[in-house]
Motif scaffolding. Structure first.
Motif, short mmCIF file in Angstrom:
data_model
loop_
_atom_site.label_atom_id
_atom_site.label_comp_id
_atom_site.label_asym_id
_atom_site.label_seq_id
_atom_site.Cartn_x
_atom_site.Cartn_y
_atom_site.Cartn_z
N ALA A 233 0.82 -1.22 0.00
CA ALA A 233 0.00 0.00 0.00
C ALA A 233 0.86 1.26 0.00
CB ALA A 233 -0.94 -0.01 1.20
N LYS A 234 2.10 1.16 0.46
CA LYS A 234 2.98 2.33 0.54
C LYS A 234 3.84 2.52 -0.71
CE LYS A 234 3.34 2.26 5.60
NZ LYS A 234 4.26 2.28 6.75
N LEU A 235 3.83 1.53 -1.61
CA LEU A 235 4.73 1.58 -2.77
C LEU A 235 4.36 2.65 -3.80
CD1 LEU A 235 5.53 -2.21 -3.38
CD2 LEU A 235 6.87 -0.49 -2.15
N PRO A 236 3.07 2.91 -4.07
CA PRO A 236 2.76 3.97 -5.04
C PRO A 236 3.40 5.32 -4.67
CG PRO A 236 0.81 2.67 -4.64
CD PRO A 236 1.84 2.21 -3.66
N ALA A 237 3.40 5.66 -3.40
CA ALA A 237 4.01 6.92 -2.97
C ALA A 237 5.52 6.90 -3.22
CB ALA A 237 3.72 7.16 -1.49
N ILE A 238 6.14 5.73 -2.99
CA ILE A 238 7.58 5.57 -3.26
C ILE A 238 7.85 5.76 -4.76
CG2 ILE A 238 9.51 3.95 -3.22
CD1 ILE A 238 8.84 4.71 -0.43
N ASN A 239 7.01 5.12 -5.59
CA ASN A 239 7.17 5.24 -7.05
C ASN A 239 7.13 6.71 -7.47
OD1 ASN A 239 7.16 2.44 -7.22
ND2 ASN A 239 4.98 2.33 -7.63
N LYS A 240 6.12 7.42 -6.98
CA LYS A 240 5.95 8.83 -7.38
C LYS A 240 7.12 9.69 -6.91
CE LYS A 240 2.63 12.63 -7.16
NZ LYS A 240 1.30 13.05 -6.69
N LYS A 241 7.57 9.43 -5.68
CA LYS A 241 8.63 10.25 -5.09
C LYS A 241 9.95 10.12 -5.86
CE LYS A 241 11.16 10.92 -0.74
NZ LYS A 241 11.28 10.47 0.68
N TYR A 242 10.31 8.89 -6.22
CA TYR A 242 11.63 8.66 -6.81
C TYR A 242 11.59 8.49 -8.33
CZ TYR A 242 13.13 8.04 -1.99
OH TYR A 242 13.39 8.24 -0.66
N ILE A 264 1.97 2.01 -13.91
CA ILE A 264 3.34 1.55 -13.69
C ILE A 264 3.59 1.49 -12.19
CG2 ILE A 264 4.32 3.89 -13.76
CD1 ILE A 264 6.73 2.68 -15.24
N GLY A 265 4.32 0.48 -11.75
CA GLY A 265 4.57 0.41 -10.32
C GLY A 265 5.33 -0.82 -9.88
N LEU A 266 5.69 -0.82 -8.60
CA LEU A 266 6.38 -1.94 -7.96
C LEU A 266 5.38 -2.72 -7.12
CD1 LEU A 266 9.55 -0.01 -6.70
CD2 LEU A 266 9.31 -1.33 -8.81
N PHE A 267 5.59 -4.02 -7.07
CA PHE A 267 4.73 -4.90 -6.30
C PHE A 267 5.60 -5.93 -5.59
CE2 PHE A 267 2.35 -3.16 -9.80
CZ PHE A 267 1.16 -2.77 -9.21
N LEU A 268 4.99 -6.68 -4.66
CA LEU A 268 5.74 -7.65 -3.87
C LEU A 268 5.23 -9.06 -4.15
CD1 LEU A 268 5.89 -5.78 -0.43
CD2 LEU A 268 7.52 -5.68 -2.34
#
Length: 803
Positions: A233-242, A264-268
């Motif tokens: 749930a926290k990964l979209p914010a990480i994607n946008k930030k970096y 586009i995004g990261l998942f686990l």
């Protein structure tokens, strides 16, 4: 008391040898199937679970959909690991792995050829449980160019000498590696295997800061009790930030603008899901994994085999009720209560199951080498002797005893003693209805498996014969000609002189099997469109591969430097909006020096350069030959070509043997999982039919014995053997026919779901169901007919003399 039950049970089994043989044979086949599939499924489910932190380790993966391009990659950007560890308190540790290709080793002037090598972060051994047997056990990768090697590689290179502190050279990169430790060989049930793990401290790629290039397999260790969904749930914010700032620089679009029409995004992904639940592009996976669908399929087959065998037991036990009615009546008159009778019949079921289990273990031992070859496993008989499996086997015996023996036990023990002594049980009525239902169930499974086998076979034939857009026959791929260095062109010229060789092309890009991979960002009018794949080829590639050039021309030395000229496939022309007039049109490719203009000089017909599981994707061919070669032979018998190829190869005194493969074989290997499934389905369909027919044979035998006198009277009154066979067969054939009504719609639905995994697939035709019906009905009628005909040909005087 128990001893008495067992002794009496054994005597009854000996007394009814025919019925007991059918029961035990069916159970043995069913149990042997369960044992095999149990060990197979257990092995598949065990992947990566040897790691002590397995339940807390996740892999970071990348998913995106950009202008219709769906990207599923198991590799992510270099800075992801450290970023997630720093920014997410739920992450305890993070580590990376990068696979290196074509690594050749040298030690003290001795050449050891290719070995599997991976670059890993220094904390890799803190995350994964890979025991170190000698050397630095605490921090073996804390220095640049330090390497941990496997015990097998240490033995091959150093023999019995201590390898720690020795220097190994990676010759193709002239990289000096200092052996800091030796680790146990990575277990078979791991999703990665390497002989050398090299520290990333000396690896330039590991220091990249780009969030637009994916190079690393990245693993996180989560805190205990943390849910994966909580971290995701926290990964979209990480994607946008970096990713956001770099996206603007790379494609001229903000992250928010990009996400409006794209994703586009990261998942686990849990570590223990990697082997069976991965659907990432082949170029971004470490090794070919399994498929959870096949676990479900084979588990279902094992259960069905066992259930069918149990049904046989129940059918024959209840059908033979009239034979044992007097026994039950006498036991009750002499004081036996219902519970004692139930225990007696369960004891018989237990003895039959125990004998069947012993036979099943013998069958398992005899067929294990064949099964290992078929499934691609190395299962050993000793695996069955582990306490866990032995306990499971004992539990299976008890389960079968209850499943197969409980209904007959309750059914037989419920007889009224007066009716039992008068033998007023003919096998009709309620018991007959249940038996009919069980026979239908058996043949639903049997017919369904036959349909599944036929559908898989048809799909495999379709794959084999489909027009791929290139001619895969008579092509020989040599992958390691780059080892010849300056002599590579001379080697190619020598091959072209062979009269059996039609043509040779210089390229490491092959549309089946192992291939190089290149992908780049495509722009139009300065705006990012999407990524596309590239093939680096020479002017001989298209004619050698038998491809069809639809527009324009091929590459040619007559036109000088063609580094900015490309040939595209129809799909790329469609996506670029060029339609049928692509020649002369331009677009841009992202390079290290910025956007570069590319001009289209030709369009080739679409060809399947990936698995038929996937739609044809856009492809760009550019002139930049390197790597191996592909040879087209004039003859299907390529043994002479290969023999001459080997002689020419050895003339140049290379350090390695010739590495070649037939492209047709590489193409077939792409679908090895499906082929294995088809073969396994075929064998189990045969076994299921055998077990079902064993039960059918037993029931027909019993029916003919029940109607022994009736058959004699009919023969005396003029009935022919054919009429009597028809009389005994019609009820059973009717049940088999009813099973088709259930089996065919169900199998159509399930196999249609399986076919959805293929972008290119067959339509399931009605002829397949007709063939399945003919096969099933034919085998069933043969089974019934043999016994019926024997009964019909018996001397009627014998039956009329009875009583």
């Amino acid at each position: 008391m128990i001893r008495n039950y067992l002794k009496t049970g054994w005597r009854n089994i000996e007394k009814n040898k025919g019925t007991s043989t059918v029961n035990i044979a069916g159970l043995a086949l069913g149990i042997a199937s369960v044992i095999m599939i149990m060990l197979y499924v257990s092995d598949e489910l065990s992947y990566d679970r040897f790691n002590k932190k397995a339940d807390r380790i996740v892999r970071v993966v990348f998913n995106a959909n950009v202008n219709g391009e769906e990207m599923k990659e198991a590799v992510v950007m270099a800075p992801v690991a450290q970023t997630l560890k720093n920014d997410l308190p739920e992450v305890v540790d993070a580590t990376r792995l990068a696979k290196s290709y074509n690594n050749r080793l040298d030690y003290n002037g001795s050449y050891y050829g290719q070995s599997s090598l991976g670059y890993v972060d220094p904390n890799f051994f803190d995350v994964f449980t890979l025991p170190i047997t000698s050397g630095n056990k605490n921090n073996p990768l804390n220095k640049p160019n330090s390497v941990v090697i496997s015990e097998t590689l240490a033995k091959n290179i150093f023999g019995n000498a201590d390898p720690v502190g020795k220097i190994i050279t990676v010759t193709n990169r002239d990289e000096q590696l200092n052996v800091s430790a030796v680790m146990q060989d990575i277990p078979e049930n791991s999703h990665f295997h390497f002989d050398l793990l090299v520290s990333t401290l000396g690896y330039a790629q590991a220091r990249k800061t780009s969030w637009m290039e994916s190079d690393f397999f990245t693993y996180l260790v989560l805190k205990e009790g943390v849910a994966i969904s909580e971290v995701e749930a926290k990964l979209p914010a990480i994607n946008k930030k970096y990713m956001g700032p770099q996206m603007m620089d790379a494609i001229g679009m903000s992250y928010d603008e990009f996400q409006k029409d794209n994703s586009i995004g990261l998942f686990l992904q849990p570590l223990t899901d990697i082997h069976l639940h991965s659907d990432f592009s082949d170029s971004t996976t470490l090794e070919q994994g399994g498929d959870i669908k096949y676990i479900y399929i084979f588990s279902a087959i094992a259960i069905f085999m066992l259930v069918i065998a149990c049904i046989n037991f129940m059918n024959l036990a209840t059908a033979s009720a009239s034979k044992r009615s007097k026994e039950v009546g006498i036991r009750k008159v002499l004081g036996s209560n219902k519970n004692q009778l139930i225990y007696q019949f369960l004891a018989e079921a237990f003895i039959s199951t125990l004998v069947a289990t012993i036979l099943a273990i013998v069958l398992f031992l005899l067929t294990l080498p064949f099964f290992n070859q078929l499934a691609g496993k190395a299962i050993e008989f000793s695996s069955l002797l582990k306490p866990g499996y032995l306990l499971s086997l004992f539990g299976l015996i008890l389960l079968i005893t209850i499943l197969a023996g409980s209904y007959p036990a309750f059914y037989l023990s419920s007889f009224n003693p007066l009716n039992a002594l008068k033998a007023k049980f003919s096998g009709n009525g309620k018991g007959s209805g249940i038996r009919s239902g069980l026979v239908i169930f058996q043949f639903v499974i049997s017919a369904g498996l036959i349909v599944a086998t036929l559908v898989v076979r048809e799909q495999m034939n379709y794959i084999q014969n489909k027009d791929l857009g290139y001619q895969k026959d008579q092509l020989l791929v040599v992958r390691n000609t780059y080892l010849l260095q300056n002599n590579e062109d001379n080697f190619i010229q020598e091959i072209e002189n062979d009269p059996r060789v039609a043509s040779v092309t210089h390229s490491a890009f092959v549309p089946a099997g192992e291939s190089d991979n290149e992908v780049g960002g495509i722009f139009q009018n300065g705006e990012f469109l999407r990524r596309m794949y590239f093939y680096n080829i020479d002017e001989n590639y298209i004619p050698t591969m038998g491809m069809n050039l639809l527009q324009g021309r091929n590459f040619s030395d007559e036109f000088g430097n063609e580094s900015n000229k490309v040939i595209i496939n129809e799909k790329a022309a469609e996506i670029l909006g060029f339609g049928k007039d692509a020649v002369g049109k331009t677009f841009q490719r992202d390079t290290n020096e910025g956007l570069r203009d590319i001009t289209v000089i030709g369009v080739i017909q679409n060809f399947n350069w990936k698995s038929l599981h996937q739609e044809i994707e856009p492809l760009i061919l550019k002139k930049n030959p390197y790597g191996g070669i592909i040879i087209r032979s004039k003859t299907a018998d390529m043994s002479g070509v290969i023999e001459n190829l080997d002689l020419i190869w050895n003339q140049f005194h290379p350090k390695e043997a010739l590495d070649y493969s037939v492209l047709d074989d590489a193409y077939n290997y792409t679908y090895i999982k499906e082929r294995k499934m088809g073969t396994i389905l075929t064998h189990f369909a045969v076994l299921t039919i055998i077990v079902a027919c064993l039960g059918l044979f037993g029931l027909v035998t019993f029916t003919s014995e029940q109607r022994f006198k009736e058959i004699g009277i009919r023969k005396v009154l003029g009935s022919s053997a054919t009429q009597i066979v028809a009389l005994l067969s019609k009820d059973f054939i009717k049940l088999v026919g009813i099973s088709f009504v259930i089996a065919f719609p169900l199998s159509y639905y399930l196999m249609n779901k399986w076919l959805q995994d293929f972008a290119y697939r067959i339509d399931i035709q009605w002829q397949l169901f007709l063939l399945a019906a003919v096969i099933t009905m034919g085998i069933a009628f043969l089974t019934i007919g043999i016994k019926s005909f024997k009964a019909a040909c018996a001397n009627p005087i014998k039956s009329l003399k009875t009583e």
